[in-house]
Design a protein around this motif. Structure first.
Motif, short mmCIF file in Angstrom:
data_model
loop_
_atom_site.label_atom_id
_atom_site.label_comp_id
_atom_site.label_asym_id
_atom_site.label_seq_id
_atom_site.Cartn_x
_atom_site.Cartn_y
_atom_site.Cartn_z
N MET A 1 0.85 -1.17 0.00
CA MET A 1 0.00 0.00 0.00
C MET A 1 0.89 1.24 0.00
N ASN A 2 0.41 2.31 -0.65
CA ASN A 2 1.13 3.56 -0.66
C ASN A 2 0.16 4.71 -0.43
N ALA A 3 0.71 5.83 0.05
CA ALA A 3 -0.09 7.02 0.29
C ALA A 3 0.62 8.22 -0.30
N ILE A 4 -0.17 9.16 -0.77
CA ILE A 4 0.36 10.42 -1.27
C ILE A 4 -0.39 11.54 -0.56
N ILE A 5 0.37 12.43 0.06
CA ILE A 5 -0.21 13.58 0.76
C ILE A 5 0.01 14.83 -0.09
N PHE A 6 -1.08 15.49 -0.45
CA PHE A 6 -1.02 16.72 -1.25
C PHE A 6 -1.21 17.90 -0.31
N HIS A 7 -0.17 18.71 -0.19
CA HIS A 7 -0.21 19.86 0.70
C HIS A 7 -1.13 20.95 0.17
N GLY A 8 -1.45 21.88 1.04
CA GLY A 8 -2.25 23.04 0.67
C GLY A 8 -1.38 24.12 0.07
N THR A 9 -1.93 25.31 0.02
CA THR A 9 -1.24 26.43 -0.61
C THR A 9 -1.28 27.64 0.32
N GLY A 10 -0.66 28.70 -0.12
CA GLY A 10 -0.63 29.93 0.67
C GLY A 10 0.79 30.27 1.04
N PRO A 11 0.99 31.42 1.66
CA PRO A 11 2.35 31.88 1.96
C PRO A 11 3.12 30.96 2.91
N GLN A 12 2.42 30.24 3.77
CA GLN A 12 3.10 29.38 4.72
C GLN A 12 3.03 27.90 4.36
N ALA A 13 2.26 27.55 3.37
CA ALA A 13 2.04 26.13 3.06
C ALA A 13 3.12 25.60 2.13
N TRP A 19 0.98 19.29 9.36
CA TRP A 19 0.91 17.87 9.75
C TRP A 19 1.41 16.93 8.67
N TYR A 20 1.84 17.44 7.55
CA TYR A 20 2.16 16.59 6.41
C TYR A 20 3.29 15.61 6.71
N GLN A 21 4.43 16.10 7.15
CA GLN A 21 5.57 15.21 7.40
C GLN A 21 5.36 14.31 8.62
N PRO A 22 4.82 14.82 9.75
CA PRO A 22 4.56 13.91 10.87
C PRO A 22 3.58 12.79 10.50
N THR A 23 2.58 13.11 9.69
CA THR A 23 1.63 12.09 9.26
C THR A 23 2.32 11.09 8.35
N ILE A 32 3.21 1.79 5.40
CA ILE A 32 2.61 2.38 4.21
C ILE A 32 3.63 3.31 3.58
N ALA A 33 4.09 2.97 2.39
CA ALA A 33 5.02 3.85 1.68
C ALA A 33 4.31 5.17 1.41
N THR A 34 4.89 6.27 1.88
CA THR A 34 4.20 7.56 1.82
C THR A 34 5.09 8.64 1.24
N GLU A 35 4.53 9.41 0.33
CA GLU A 35 5.23 10.54 -0.29
C GLU A 35 4.44 11.82 -0.04
N VAL A 36 5.18 12.90 0.13
CA VAL A 36 4.58 14.23 0.22
C VAL A 36 5.28 15.09 -0.83
N PRO A 37 4.82 15.00 -2.08
CA PRO A 37 5.51 15.74 -3.14
C PRO A 37 5.37 17.25 -2.95
N THR A 65 -3.47 2.69 -3.54
CA THR A 65 -3.08 4.06 -3.18
C THR A 65 -4.13 4.71 -2.30
N ILE A 66 -3.63 5.41 -1.28
CA ILE A 66 -4.44 6.27 -0.43
C ILE A 66 -4.07 7.70 -0.80
N LEU A 67 -5.06 8.51 -1.17
CA LEU A 67 -4.82 9.92 -1.47
C LEU A 67 -5.28 10.77 -0.30
N ILE A 68 -4.42 11.68 0.15
CA ILE A 68 -4.72 12.55 1.27
C ILE A 68 -4.45 13.98 0.81
N GLY A 69 -5.44 14.83 0.89
CA GLY A 69 -5.26 16.20 0.44
C GLY A 69 -5.72 17.19 1.47
N HIS A 70 -5.02 18.31 1.52
CA HIS A 70 -5.39 19.40 2.42
C HIS A 70 -5.67 20.66 1.61
#
Length: 173
Positions: A1-13, A19-23, A32-37, A65-70
């Motif tokens: 199983m693998n997961a992909i975390i899609f970060h949000g946007t904005g000046p600080q994102a 929580w992206y890297q701790p998750t 679970i193989a996990t990437e945060v591109p 694949t598990i997709l996680i988006g913020h």
């Protein structure tokens, strides 16, 4: 199983905030193989450019694949689901939206093929807040739920910017 975390946007994102890297670390420790591109221009360039940048990473998106988006990352997930030929395992949409929330969003499409998105989303979870300062609130969660079904969880967690997201991890694991 693998997961992909899609970060949000904005000046600080970015991929290394909130929580992206701790998750990702917890998911990796659970096997679970996990990437945060890092999608550096997410929501500041056309969605097609962001999708091309993601495609160039060569990350697998399939039935395991598990997709996680913020926030704006949810917009990328919706566009990915719309073009898949087979469903992913699950989709977790955190502070997501699928229509304008009063802010300009280059990653948001004007419309989606909702039957295709729903068919490819796998088990779908939406987490939104009553008190989201960016208007990714319960109304946006209900709108996603109306299109996708699944499970809608409404909280008082603002825009989900805390360093840890224990509920999200409990849902995934």
């Amino acid at each position: 199983m693998n997961a992909i975390i899609f970060h949000g946007t904005g000046p600080q994102a970015s991929y290394d905030k909130f929580w992206y890297q701790p998750t990702a670390k917890t998911l990796r420790e659970s096997g679970i193989a996990t990437e945060v591109p890092e999608l550096a221009r997410l929501d500041r360039e056309p969605l097609s450019d962001t999708l091309k940048e993601f495609d160039e990473l060569g990350l697998p998106v399939d039935e395991n694949t598990i997709l996680i988006g913020h926030s704006a990352g949810v917009s990328v997930i919706l566009a990915l689901l719309e073009r898949l030929q087979a469903p992913v395992k699950a989709s977790y949409l955190v502070a997501g939206y699928c229509s304008p929330n009063g802010m300009g969003h280059a990653a948001l499409k004007e419309s989606y093929s909702w039957n295709t998105v729903k068919a490819n989303a796998g088990e779908c979870f939406m987490l939104n807040s009553f008190n989201d300062p960016f208007k990714c609130n319960q109304d946006k969660g209900i709108e996603l739920f109306d299109h996708l079904g699944g499970t809608l969880i409404l909280r008082n967690d603002g825009h989900f910017l805390q360093k840890q997201q224990p509920l999200l991890l409990k849902l995934i694991l």
